[in-house]
Design a protein around this motif. Structure first.
Motif, mmCIF file in Angstrom:
data_model
loop_
_atom_site.group_PDB
_atom_site.id
_atom_site.type_symbol
_atom_site.label_atom_id
_atom_site.label_comp_id
_atom_site.label_asym_id
_atom_site.label_seq_id
_atom_site.Cartn_x
_atom_site.Cartn_y
_atom_site.Cartn_z
ATOM 1 N N SER A 82 0.766 -1.113 0.010
ATOM 2 C CA SER A 82 0.031 -0.044 -0.154
ATOM 3 C C SER A 82 0.935 1.229 0.007
ATOM 4 O O SER A 82 2.075 1.074 0.349
ATOM 5 N N GLY B 166 -2.151 8.761 -5.030
ATOM 6 C CA GLY B 166 -2.745 7.790 -4.206
ATOM 7 C C GLY B 166 -3.959 7.842 -3.589
ATOM 8 O O GLY B 166 -4.760 7.152 -2.688
ATOM 9 N N LYS C 46 -1.355 6.466 6.899
ATOM 10 C CA LYS C 46 -2.478 5.720 7.183
ATOM 11 C C LYS C 46 -3.572 6.433 7.927
ATOM 12 O O LYS C 46 -4.825 6.237 7.597
#
Length: 194
Positions: free
Chosen positions: A80, A143, A187
């Motif tokens: 990720s 992203g 995150k």
């Protein structure tokens, strides 16, 4: 002995890079750079008007290769976006374990020239750090992260802090810790958009 086919200016910059990175810009004389490049001092001054000009060229030559290295580390890390950001730090920590690692040439030069904010190398160093920040903002924006510029700035602060602290302590675990922090910031930002 065969003649070196590289252009003279390139040989001088490469010689300066080895010496400046290894020993620092203030402790390396123009004579030492000329000797390492196998040119006369006169030839060196034909290509560079001053030592300051040579220092600026040394840093300028590091900009794109450093950015490409960060981009490669990012791309080569599986997973990720947070994992890829952490991968930059993980690879940097591996580099820092090499006995010849001396930290960030841009930061070290800035420290040596701290009293000369108008020095051309300071401007090139600032441009490089801005380029890293812009690149990070771009990959995070790609992203799907909003306000990626702010997050990129936080990651650059972690990156530069990791460079500095690792140079002081000679312990790449500081870089790895900064990488975990950077991944945590990414995150958290991803979690906010859900």
């Amino acid at each position: 002995m065969p003649r070196d086919a590289r252009p003279t200016r390139t040989r001088i910059i490469e010689a300066a890079a080895k010496l400046y990175y290894g020993e620092g810009i203030r402790s390396v004389s123009v004579d030492a750079v000329a000797e390492k490049a196998r040119v006369t001092k006169r030839t060196l001054y034909y290509h560079f008007k001053s030592k300051d000009d040579l220092i600026a060229a040394y840093l300028d030559a590091r900009d794109q290769p450093n950015l490409k290295t960060f981009a490669r580390w990012f791309q080569d890390t599986k997973g990720s976006l947070p994992a890829k950001i952490e991968g930059i730090f993980t690879n940097l920590a591996k580099s820092a374990r090499h006995p010849k690692w001396k930290g960030c040439g841009f930061l070290r030069t800035a420290a040596e020239l701290a009293g000369l904010p108008g020095h051309p190398a300071m401007k090139i160093g600032a441009r490089h750090k801005s380029n890293v920040e812009s690149w990070l903002a771009g990959v995070m924006s790609d992203g799907g992260i909003g306000n990626a510029g702010d997050l990129a700035r936080q990651i650059v602060i972690l990156l530069d802090g990791a460079f500095s602290t690792t140079l002081i302590h000679r312990d790449p675990a500081y870089i790895e810790a900064a990488g975990r922090a950077a991944a945590g910031l990414v995150k958290a930002r991803i979690g906010k958009r859900r």
